[in-house]
Motif scaffolding. Structure first.
Motif, PDB file in Angstrom:
ATOM      1  N   ARG A   1      55.789  18.831  74.705  1.00  0.00           N
ATOM      2  CA  ARG A   1      56.694  18.118  73.787  1.00  0.00           C
ATOM      3  C   ARG A   1      56.561  16.609  73.995  1.00  0.00           C
ATOM      4  N   GLU A   2      56.529  16.178  75.249  1.00  0.00           N
ATOM      5  CA  GLU A   2      56.395  14.735  75.546  1.00  0.00           C
ATOM      6  C   GLU A   2      55.094  14.177  74.976  1.00  0.00           C
ATOM      7  N   ALA A   3      54.017  14.959  75.104  1.00  0.00           N
ATOM      8  CA  ALA A   3      52.713  14.487  74.591  1.00  0.00           C
ATOM      9  C   ALA A   3      52.735  14.380  73.069  1.00  0.00           C
ATOM     10  N   MET A   4      53.487  15.271  72.421  1.00  0.00           N
ATOM     11  CA  MET A   4      53.499  15.298  70.954  1.00  0.00           C
ATOM     12  C   MET A   4      54.392  14.214  70.342  1.00  0.00           C
TER      13      MET A   4
ATOM     14  N   GLY B   1      30.886  31.301  77.252  1.00  0.00           N
ATOM     15  CA  GLY B   1      29.454  31.584  77.384  1.00  0.00           C
ATOM     16  C   GLY B   1      29.000  32.918  76.821  1.00  0.00           C
ATOM     17  N   ILE B   2      29.884  33.924  76.784  1.00  0.00           N
ATOM     18  CA  ILE B   2      29.429  35.244  76.335  1.00  0.00           C
ATOM     19  C   ILE B   2      29.481  35.375  74.811  1.00  0.00           C
ATOM     20  N   ALA B   3      30.180  34.454  74.138  1.00  0.00           N
ATOM     21  CA  ALA B   3      30.460  34.689  72.714  1.00  0.00           C
ATOM     22  C   ALA B   3      29.755  33.686  71.812  1.00  0.00           C
ATOM     23  N   ASP B   4      29.552  34.094  70.564  1.00  0.00           N
ATOM     24  CA  ASP B   4      29.082  33.151  69.544  1.00  0.00           C
ATOM     25  C   ASP B   4      30.279  32.449  68.917  1.00  0.00           C
ATOM     26  N   TYR B   5      31.397  33.175  68.839  1.00  0.00           N
ATOM     27  CA  TYR B   5      32.627  32.623  68.254  1.00  0.00           C
ATOM     28  C   TYR B   5      33.814  33.122  69.082  1.00  0.00           C
ATOM     29  N   LEU B   6      34.761  32.213  69.329  1.00  0.00           N
ATOM     30  CA  LEU B   6      35.994  32.596  70.037  1.00  0.00           C
ATOM     31  C   LEU B   6      37.174  32.007  69.280  1.00  0.00           C
ATOM     32  N   THR B   7      38.247  32.769  69.219  1.00  0.00           N
ATOM     33  CA  THR B   7      39.445  32.331  68.506  1.00  0.00           C
ATOM     34  C   THR B   7      40.585  32.081  69.499  1.00  0.00           C
ATOM     35  N   LEU B   8      41.256  30.939  69.351  1.00  0.00           N
ATOM     36  CA  LEU B   8      42.365  30.587  70.247  1.00  0.00           C
ATOM     37  C   LEU B   8      43.588  30.156  69.437  1.00  0.00           C
ATOM     38  N   SER B   9      44.763  30.256  70.048  1.00  0.00           N
ATOM     39  CA  SER B   9      45.992  29.816  69.379  1.00  0.00           C
ATOM     40  C   SER B   9      46.858  29.032  70.360  1.00  0.00           C
ATOM     41  N   ALA B  10      47.398  27.891  69.914  1.00  0.00           N
ATOM     42  CA  ALA B  10      48.203  27.045  70.811  1.00  0.00           C
ATOM     43  C   ALA B  10      49.528  27.700  71.193  1.00  0.00           C
ATOM     44  N   HIS B  11      50.132  28.433  70.235  1.00  0.00           N
ATOM     45  CA  HIS B  11      51.519  28.863  70.485  1.00  0.00           C
ATOM     46  C   HIS B  11      51.649  30.040  71.432  1.00  0.00           C
ATOM     47  N   LYS B  12      50.516  30.585  71.896  1.00  0.00           N
ATOM     48  CA  LYS B  12      50.601  31.635  72.918  1.00  0.00           C
ATOM     49  C   LYS B  12      50.478  31.035  74.315  1.00  0.00           C
ATOM     50  N   MET B  13      50.270  29.719  74.399  1.00  0.00           N
ATOM     51  CA  MET B  13      50.133  29.099  75.724  1.00  0.00           C
ATOM     52  C   MET B  13      51.052  27.888  75.854  1.00  0.00           C
ATOM     53  N   HIS B  14      52.266  28.021  75.324  1.00  0.00           N
ATOM     54  CA  HIS B  14      53.287  26.969  75.440  1.00  0.00           C
ATOM     55  C   HIS B  14      52.933  25.712  74.671  1.00  0.00           C
ATOM     56  N   GLY B  15      52.111  25.874  73.626  1.00  0.00           N
ATOM     57  CA  GLY B  15      51.827  24.798  72.689  1.00  0.00           C
ATOM     58  C   GLY B  15      52.573  25.062  71.391  1.00  0.00           C
ATOM     59  N   PRO B  16      52.367  24.196  70.388  1.00  0.00           N
ATOM     60  CA  PRO B  16      53.091  24.356  69.122  1.00  0.00           C
ATOM     61  C   PRO B  16      52.510  25.458  68.227  1.00  0.00           C
ATOM     62  N   LYS B  17      53.321  25.929  67.302  1.00  0.00           N
ATOM     63  CA  LYS B  17      52.850  26.907  66.300  1.00  0.00           C
ATOM     64  C   LYS B  17      52.044  26.185  65.221  1.00  0.00           C
TER      65      LYS B  17
ATOM     66  N   VAL C   1      47.640  16.008  63.735  1.00  0.00           N
ATOM     67  CA  VAL C   1      47.486  15.247  64.993  1.00  0.00           C
ATOM     68  C   VAL C   1      48.512  15.663  66.056  1.00  0.00           C
ATOM     69  N   PRO C   2      49.822  15.710  65.734  1.00  0.00           N
ATOM     70  CA  PRO C   2      50.764  16.112  66.802  1.00  0.00           C
ATOM     71  C   PRO C   2      50.455  17.522  67.319  1.00  0.00           C
ATOM     72  N   GLY C   3      50.112  18.428  66.408  1.00  0.00           N
ATOM     73  CA  GLY C   3      49.821  19.810  66.800  1.00  0.00           C
ATOM     74  C   GLY C   3      48.596  19.887  67.699  1.00  0.00           C
ATOM     75  N   ILE C   4      47.558  19.169  67.324  1.00  0.00           N
ATOM     76  CA  ILE C   4      46.313  19.210  68.113  1.00  0.00           C
ATOM     77  C   ILE C   4      46.543  18.563  69.481  1.00  0.00           C
ATOM     78  N   VAL C   5      47.293  17.462  69.498  1.00  0.00           N
ATOM     79  CA  VAL C   5      47.606  16.806  70.781  1.00  0.00           C
ATOM     80  C   VAL C   5      48.417  17.777  71.658  1.00  0.00           C
ATOM     81  N   GLY C   6      49.355  18.501  71.025  1.00  0.00           N
ATOM     82  CA  GLY C   6      50.157  19.484  71.758  1.00  0.00           C
ATOM     83  C   GLY C   6      49.285  20.608  72.299  1.00  0.00           C
ATOM     84  N   PHE C   7      48.325  21.043  71.507  1.00  0.00           N
ATOM     85  CA  PHE C   7      47.407  22.108  71.949  1.00  0.00           C
ATOM     86  C   PHE C   7      46.622  21.620  73.166  1.00  0.00           C
ATOM     87  N   GLY C   8      46.152  20.353  73.086  1.00  0.00           N
ATOM     88  CA  GLY C   8      45.396  19.787  74.217  1.00  0.00           C
ATOM     89  C   GLY C   8      46.235  19.781  75.487  1.00  0.00           C
TER      90      GLY C   8
END
Ligand code: PLP
Length: 393
Positions: free
Chosen positions: A23-26, A196-212, A244-251
């Motif tokens: 939240r502070e970063a965002m 390294g094992i994948a050609d494509y990987l999918t991630l989501s911020a809101h499952k790791m205490h980031g924003p939806k 931008v706020p969402g991506i910064v929050g994901f980072g």
């Protein structure tokens, strides 16, 4: 860390609370710093730098380079971009490949897309799973041929936490010249995930205490990709002004998750796993006849899917249990968030061989790194009374 101080929140596979550091970063990007990262002035360049730094933080979590990431509006979008983007190129360059493979326990983000692709003429194989929720690599090797374009297999299941054999599946895909995508939404930040094992990987911020509303797609350098949403952003791989706020929050969230994983790797103890086991063992002791779904497989350290039965082994209504726990200030769920509330039995649990009644007798407890022993013990203290009420002697 629940939505309010009274709630013991054990539904972290549905979504997680925003970490205070995130939240502070965002905040600066929600208020003062609002420039468009594509603008040429210094405020725009500062926004661009913030996006680049955040992408580097997300990339570091999976051992990728920032240039390999495409930021999206959700993991669902990232999955669509990966699979549709890959197949679009295959159709043009490798059209003898008309076959795609996934598993019966994927998230609807994958399964509904595969259904659509089947209607559009792709040959689709859906791998069954065993009682523990695992697909067999022997079955996979038997269906994959030189006509297979892509295999999509999740890294970890959202309902049971079962860790899937992604490494073996990727090796089978690559041995036949097929591409490999993995939905790593539930795994990333909870267990080590190596791109390294994948050609494509999918991630989501809101499952790791980031924003939806923020996802990321890893695309291996050189892997076929055709943009789903056109525009100049994200190196022409995903159009639309960056959130931008969402991506910064994901980072910030990815960076905290990396620290968390590094700390327990060093100490060789994962506190979440310890608390999950304490909860699981505590429930099994207090509720004779309860069974852990997927117990025979390696699982995410935070997830426990438990099937409740009465003394005669008959399934009890988990919905009733869920409501009573809710009234006691404890939030859990019946499988996936999107399917709970509906009357459909979980497709994951029925694929594992459970009857509809057994699936409807199952609850998912999903912890976070903020879950405390006091919270786990408070849940356990509710169990004897619930057992007495719901189980006919
Ligand atoms: N894949 C899995 C395994 C999930 O659990 C979820 C979320 O429920 C998703 C994909 C979708 O993620 P998002 O909400 O970012 O679209």
């Amino acid at each position: 860390m629940g939505g309010d101080v009274m709630t013991i929140y054990l539904d972290n596979n549905a979504t997680t609370a925003l970490a205070p550091e995130v939240r502070e970063a965002m905040l600066p990007h929600l208020f003062g710093e609002f420039a468009n990262p594509s603008s040429p002035h210094s405020a725009g360049m500062a926004a661009r730098r913030a996006v680049s730094e955040a992408k580097a933080q997300v990339a570091a979590l999976i051992g990728a380079k920032p240039a390999d990431l495409v930021m999206t509006g959700s993991a669902t979008e990232a999955t669509h971009a990966a699979i549709l983007g890959a197949l679009r190129v295959i159709e043009e360059t490798d059209h003898h490949r008309d076959h795609i493979v996934t598993t019966a326990v994927e998230h609807p983000a994958v399964l509904a897309l595969f259904d659509d692709l089947r209607q559009r003429g792709w040959r689709v194989s859906i791998l069954p799973v065993n009682r523990d929720g695992l697909p067999s690599l022997v079955d996979l090797a038997a269906v994959v041929t030189e006509a297979t374009a892509l295999i999509s297999m999740m890294w970890a299941n959202n309902e049971t936490g079962v860790l899937m054999p992604v490494e073996g599946a990727s090796a089978i895909a690559h041995a036949h010249g097929a591409l490999f995508h993995s939905d790593a939404v539930q795994a990333a930040g909870r267990v080590p995930v190596d791109c390294g094992i994948a050609d494509y990987l999918t991630l989501s911020a809101h499952k790791m205490h980031g924003p939806k509303g923020v996802g990321a797609l890893y695309v291996r350098k050189g892997a076929p990709f055709h943009a789903l949403i056109h525009g100049h952003q994200e190196r022409r791989r995903r159009g639309g002004t960056e959130n931008v706020p969402g991506i910064v929050g994901f980072g910030a969230a990815a960076s905290l998750a990396s620290l968390w994983l590094a700390s327990f790797r060093k100490e060789e103890a994962d506190l979440t796993a310890f608390l999950r086991d304490r909860l699981e063992q505590g429930i099994l002791v207090r509720w004779p006849g309860a069974v852990v779904n997927g117990a025979g497989a390696a699982r995410l350290p935070n997830t426990s899917n438990i099937r409740f039965a009465d003394r005669r082994g008959h399934p009890v209504e988990a919905e009733e249990l869920l409501m009573r726990l809710d009234r006691a200030g404890i939030a859990v769920s019946m499988g996936a968030a999107c399917s709970s509330g509906g009357n459909e039995p979980s497709h994951v649990l029925t694929a594992m061989g459970l009857s509809d009644a057994q699936a409807a007798a199952s609850l998912r407890f999903s912890l976070s790194r903020y879950t405390t022993a006091t919270e786990v013990d408070a849940v356990l203290s509710e169990l004897p009374a619930l057992h007495a009420r719901l189980v006919v002697a």
